[in-house]
Write an enzyme that holds these catalytic residues in place. Structure first.
Site, PDB file in Angstrom:
ATOM      1  N   LYS A  25       2.229   4.444  -1.324  1.00 32.94           N
ATOM      2  CA  LYS A  25       1.355   5.982  -1.475  1.00 32.94           C
ATOM      3  C   LYS A  25       1.686   7.077  -0.629  1.00 32.94           C
ATOM      4  O   LYS A  25       2.498   6.786   0.442  1.00 32.94           O
ATOM      5  CB  LYS A  25      -0.286   5.753  -1.348  1.00 32.94           C
ATOM      6  CG  LYS A  25      -0.824   5.605   0.111  1.00 32.94           C
ATOM      7  CD  LYS A  25      -2.239   5.324   0.054  1.00 32.94           C
ATOM      8  CE  LYS A  25      -2.695   5.184   1.497  1.00 32.94           C
ATOM      9  NZ  LYS A  25      -4.032   4.769   1.427  1.00 32.94           N
ATOM     10  N   ASP A  51       0.734  -1.327  -0.059  1.00 34.83           N
ATOM     11  CA  ASP A  51      -0.029   0.093  -0.079  1.00 34.83           C
ATOM     12  C   ASP A  51       0.835   1.343   0.238  1.00 34.83           C
ATOM     13  O   ASP A  51       0.535   2.267   0.747  1.00 34.83           O
ATOM     14  CB  ASP A  51      -0.886   0.077   1.179  1.00 34.83           C
ATOM     15  CG  ASP A  51      -2.134   1.053   1.117  1.00 34.83           C
ATOM     16  OD1 ASP A  51      -2.473   1.491  -0.085  1.00 34.83           O
ATOM     17  OD2 ASP A  51      -2.677   1.379   2.015  1.00 34.83           O
ATOM     18  N   ASN A  79       1.542   7.099   2.965  1.00 36.45           N
ATOM     19  CA  ASN A  79       2.285   6.390   3.837  1.00 36.45           C
ATOM     20  C   ASN A  79       3.680   6.285   3.578  1.00 36.45           C
ATOM     21  O   ASN A  79       4.644   5.475   4.269  1.00 36.45           O
ATOM     22  CB  ASN A  79       2.010   4.840   3.280  1.00 36.45           C
ATOM     23  CG  ASN A  79       0.606   4.530   3.713  1.00 36.45           C
ATOM     24  OD1 ASN A  79      -0.390   5.137   4.625  1.00 36.45           O
ATOM     25  ND2 ASN A  79      -0.286   3.560   2.863  1.00 36.45           N
TER      26      ASN A  79
END
Length: 120
Positions: free
Chosen positions: A22, A20, A25
């Site tokens: 992105k 994940d 993050n």
């Protein structure tokens, strides 16, 4: 991006897939990039099949519901790099059907923004 790639390389050497990556993050603290939000992360030596991640940053393998490995994180870094260079993600997604663009379309580089061939 270099620090992000080093962090990712360390994770992959230790058989961890983030799944994940992105902008939300990745944090910047005391001059260092840090990856965060490991809610979708997994330690795995084998191919995976669970669909997870943020749609604009997921790889074609995920969208096609194919098995995948840590290379899906590399795809996400490519999308992040494009976004840093051009100020937007490479695919315009307004409806769920538009996600097919990630699977089938070629990434196009805007001529309006001056970016070196090496960066592309």
């Amino acid at each position: 991006m270099q620090q992000t790639l080093k962090a990712l390389d360390y994770m992959h050497e230790n058989e961890i897939i983030h799944r994940d990556l992105k902008p939300e993050n990745i944090i910047f603290h005391n001059g260092m990039i840090k990856l965060c939000d490991f809610g979708w992360s997994i330690s795995s030596k084998t191919m995976r099949e669970t669909f997870c991640g943020t749609p604009l940053y997921v790889s074609p393998e995920l969208l096609k519901r194919k098995n995948y490995n840590n290379k899906i994180d590399v795809w996400s870094v490519g999308i992040l790099t494009y976004e840093l260079l051009f100020g937007r993600v490479p695919f315009e997604i307004t409806t769920e059907r538009d996600f097919i663009k990630i699977v089938e379309d070629e990434i196009k580089f805007s001529k309006a923004t001056k970016v070196s061939d090496a960066a592309k």
